[in-house]
Design an enzyme around this catalytic site. Structure first.
Site, PDB file in Angstrom:
ATOM      1  CG  ASP A 267      -2.161   0.843   1.014  1.00  0.00           C
ATOM      2  OD1 ASP A 267      -3.185   0.616   1.666  1.00  0.00           O
ATOM      3  OD2 ASP A 267      -2.106   1.745   0.137  1.00  0.00           O
TER       4      ASP A 267
HETATM    5  C1  GLC Z   1      -4.276   4.247  -0.102  1.00  0.00           C
HETATM    6  C2  GLC Z   1      -5.197   3.112   0.291  1.00  0.00           C
HETATM    7  C3  GLC Z   1      -5.308   2.020  -0.735  1.00  0.00           C
HETATM    8  C4  GLC Z   1      -5.210   2.633  -2.123  1.00  0.00           C
HETATM    9  C5  GLC Z   1      -3.792   3.162  -2.275  1.00  0.00           C
HETATM   10  C6  GLC Z   1      -3.574   3.817  -3.644  1.00  0.00           C
HETATM   11  O1  GLC Z   1      -3.469   4.617   0.976  1.00  0.00           O
HETATM   12  O2  GLC Z   1      -4.938   2.487   1.547  1.00  0.00           O
HETATM   13  O3  GLC Z   1      -6.563   1.356  -0.513  1.00  0.00           O
HETATM   14  O4  GLC Z   1      -5.460   1.644  -3.104  1.00  0.00           O
HETATM   15  O5  GLC Z   1      -3.466   4.101  -1.257  1.00  0.00           O
HETATM   16  O6  GLC Z   1      -4.321   4.977  -3.738  1.00  0.00           O
END
Ligand code: GLC
Length: 721
Positions: A267
């Site tokens: 993430d």
């Molecule tokens: C965010 C979220 C995740 C998302 C990623 C990209 O922090 O936790 O669900 O897909 O970043 O935006």
């Protein structure tokens, strides 16, 4: 490009090129992006060089046929080996046509419509040049303080698994090379992100492996069994180790036990966050732990590019791990057909024709109606066309109806609640005032609302949370409506006119001050692009509410976590011989939630009769069936969600009082009866034992059937082997 050619390509890549391929950067880093600038703060801070950008493997957040084509074209000009970029984005409940938030879609209990919503999102995204969506989010949730419950389909592992499969089918279909309609899916957040202590985002998660496997893991596994191409790591720790550096979770379980050989992406920033978590002293250790855990792509931090080469040259990291990560990414690009056509799907003409089309908006309107849950109705609903209506509340004309994670949707295009009602009744019969903002009000605002309501036959309140009060980093300790809105309700109550509350929110709320003050409550969640039309359809009976809660509404925050599949304890309050005091209870509130899992009302009524078990002994290879006659005993056509639960009366470990094992949403004309049949087999009775073996035990079971997890009839049976 054949597998052989991929291996050849891999071996042509330098170590720097391989490590850069494992880095995902946001759109502004790339030439050709509309907002491309000089190397600015973020890149400078990250220390990402042009060379890394030219060799990076994927882009986060780019979309639009023209933009993605421009970025890809600029990239291919500079990438030595001509390796195309992957475009990945958060398309969580629609691309430009925004569907209800996933917690609402879960309440539809309609897997076909859920799959259709994902297929439409995939179609709109694919022609806009997107290759991968960071969806479905399948984190099981039990704590409404957590802002991201709106992204989940709820508190039940079986139902979440069914929806996970439906979303993956919708996004990926059965042939990813079918480039105008499909995108690769990425199931998240692995694992158990929804169990953050205190409902506080990014907070500690700590549970037994048995609990993890019984409740939190099934939906991820279901998504992967359905062929989901990618997995995203969770921010949280599990058993004291951050998921993103957790070898036991990622290598032993995900890759070895589950045989997942797809792409694992961190993430945002989660690799570098191993440092503040306190398991890595620096970026180098963070990179080593994430590589060792099998994380293929590092999202938006530079640990891999800054340290990968040194880790290999110092014989700390085996280059083979880097090669396997790069190969998985190249294989996904191949599966998407990018080596044959780097501009896969992106098509400006099709974009104009497909994106936000009327048929897509119609689908959004239908799903929004089916996702809303009627929590209370003393008969005031459905409204009558001849009534004068005062529409009052911060959401009466607000455009914040799409909910979090709707970044490509346009609020301006969302059908406002006032517009939806105007479609049903003329302006002469409708007055619209705010009466309050989301968090604040004034006497002047309340006075204006009181005046507007003077000539109304009925007051429709449009209340709720601003979408930034939920979603990521949107945890709330107080889950009531903001006090300003409660004050507005109380003031209007003095007019002694019938009031309907329509709620726009991303979590189960503490509805004291709402349910006890109004004649009807409709939980509309964030309904999406067709909000006003769907809500108006429901209020006037053109749609009969059929949503059923997939997450319990607590009596108050003090109950949290409260969920239907709880254990009995040794001193259950509702035992026949229970004492008054020395039982498991609160002195000041009930144990039961205000509205239980599976609950929802309709404008009609249903009866259940002739529940019959084909046998009261189930054997390993001899399933039994449970049939029930369901009748529409009202005056209006409606849909009922018939629910089957099972209790294992005595297990090797304690077992939940009920577990959802089946459901069927049936449509019934007034007076119509349908027989619904469920099959019960031995596999459905299996669970994780204390030694983590997954099996069933012989003994007593109880099947429950009914319209929700509370109002059920009991039907005992035995499992024999
Ligand atoms: C965010 C979220 C995740 C998302 C990623 C990209 O922090 O936790 O669900 O897909 O970043 O935006």
């Amino acid at each position: 490009m054949s597998d052989q050619n991929l291996s050849t390509l891999l071996h042509e890549m330098t170590l720097d090129e391989k490590i850069a391929q494992l880095t995902q950067l946001a759109t502004p880093f790339f030439k050709g992006a509309s907002d491309q600038g000089q190397i600015t703060g973020p890149m400078a801070e990250l220390g990402i060089t042009e060379d890394v950008v030219q060799n990076s493997g994927s882009v986060l957040g780019a979309s639009g046929a023209k933009v993605t084509k421009n970025i890809q074209q600029a990239h291919l000009k500079e990438n030595r080996l001509g390796i195309p970029l992957l475009f990945m984005s958060d398309i969580i409940h629609g691309y430009k046509t925004i569907f209800p938030v996933p917690l609402a879609i879960g309440c539809s209990w309609d897997l076909d419509l859920a799959e259709q919503s994902a297929a439409i999102a995939a179609k709109e995204a694919a022609v806009s040049g997107v290759h991968v969506t960071f969806s479905p989010m399948v984190d099981l949730v039990r704590d409404p303080r957590w802002g991201r419950v709106m992204e989940s389909t709820g508190e039940d592992p079986f139902l979440n698994s069914e929806f996970a499969r439906a979303f993956v089918r919708g996004y990926q279909g059965d042939d990813l090379s079918n480039d105008h309609v499909r995108v690769a899916a990425c199931v998240k957040h692995f694992a158990a992100y929804g169990a953050a202590e205190g409902g506080r985002d990014y907070n500690t998660v700590d549970m037994s492996e048995r609990q993890l496997r019984e409740y939190y893991l099934p939906a991820y596994k279901a998504a992967l069994d359905e062929g989901c191409e990618m997995v995203m790591t969770a921010f949280n720790i599990l058993d004291g180790i951050p998921a993103t550096g957790n070898k036991k979770l990622m290598r032993d379980l995900l890759r070895d036990e589950w045989n997942f050989d797809g792409v694992l992406i961190s993430d945002w920033g989660a690799v570098k966050e191993l440092i503040p978590h306190g398991v890595a002293a620096d970026e180098k250790e963070a990179a080593h732990q994430a590589f060792s855990a099998g994380v293929d792509i590092e999202m938006m931090t530079p640990c891999y590019v800054h340290n990968g080469k040194a880790l290999i040259e110092e014989n700390i990291l085996d280059e083979a791990l880097v090669d396997e990560a790069v190969l998985r990414i190249l294989e996904l690009k191949q599966k998407l057909g990018l080596f044959d056509n780097p501009y896969r799907g992106a098509d400006e003409e099709l974009e104009k024709e497909i994106v936000f089309s009327s048929s897509h908006r119609h689908a959004a309107r239908e799903l929004a109606a089916k996702s809303s849950v009627l929590l209370k109705n003393d008969g005031i609903l459905p409204l009558k066309k001849e009534q004068n209506v005062a529409l009052i509340g911060p959401f009466a004309e607000h455009d914040d109806l799409l909910g979090p994670w709707s970044w490509k949707g346009s609020k301006e295009d969302a059908v406002k609640i006032s517009v939806g009602l105007l479609e049903k009744i003329g302006s002469a019969q409708l007055s619209v005032t705010k009466g309050s903002d989301v968090k604040t009000t004034s006497q002047a605002q309340i006075d204006e609302a009181m005046e507007a309501a003077e000539n109304a036959d009925v007051i429709v309140l449009a209340l709720g949370e601003h979408s930034e009060m939920s979603g990521e980093a949107g945890s709330r300790a107080d889950i009531r409506l903001p006090q300003a809105q409660l004050d507005l309700i109380k003031a209007l109550k003095s007019l002694e006119k019938p009031m309907v509350a329509v709620l726009f929110n991303g979590r189960p709320l503490d509805l004291h001050g709402v349910v006890d003050q109004t004649n009807a409550v409709l939980e509309a969640w964030y309904p999406g692009s067709e909000a006003g039309s769907a809500v108006a359809d429901l209020l006037y009976g053109d749609s009969n509410p059929s949503g059923r809660l997939t997450m319990s509404f607590p009596y108050s925050i003090g109950q949290v976590p409260v969920y239907y599949n709880h254990y009995n304890t040794g001193r259950p309050k509702d035992a026949p011989d229970a004492q008054v005091r020395y039982v498991s209870q609160y002195l000041d509130i009930p144990n039961e939630p205000l509205f239980p899992f599976g609950f929802g009302l309709s404008y009609t009524t249903f009866s259940y009769s002739d529940v019959t078990l084909s046998d009261n002994v189930l054997k390993e290879d001899e399933p039994i069936t449970l049939t029930v006659d369901v009748t529409n005993t009202g005056e209006m056509k409606g849909e009922e969600v018939v629910q089957l639960y099972v209790r294992d009366v005595a297990g090797e470990v304690v077992r939940p009082m009920k577990e959802l094992k089946g459901f069927e949403k049936v449509s019934l004309e007034p007076g119509e009866t349908k027989q619904v049949t469920f099959t019960l087999n031995e596999e459905q009775l299996r669970y994780y034992h204390s030694d983590l073996s997954f099996k069933s035990d012989t003994g007593e079971f109880i099947a429950y059937i009914g319209p929700n997890s509370r109002d059920v009839s009991a039907h005992p049976f035995k499992l024999e082997k």
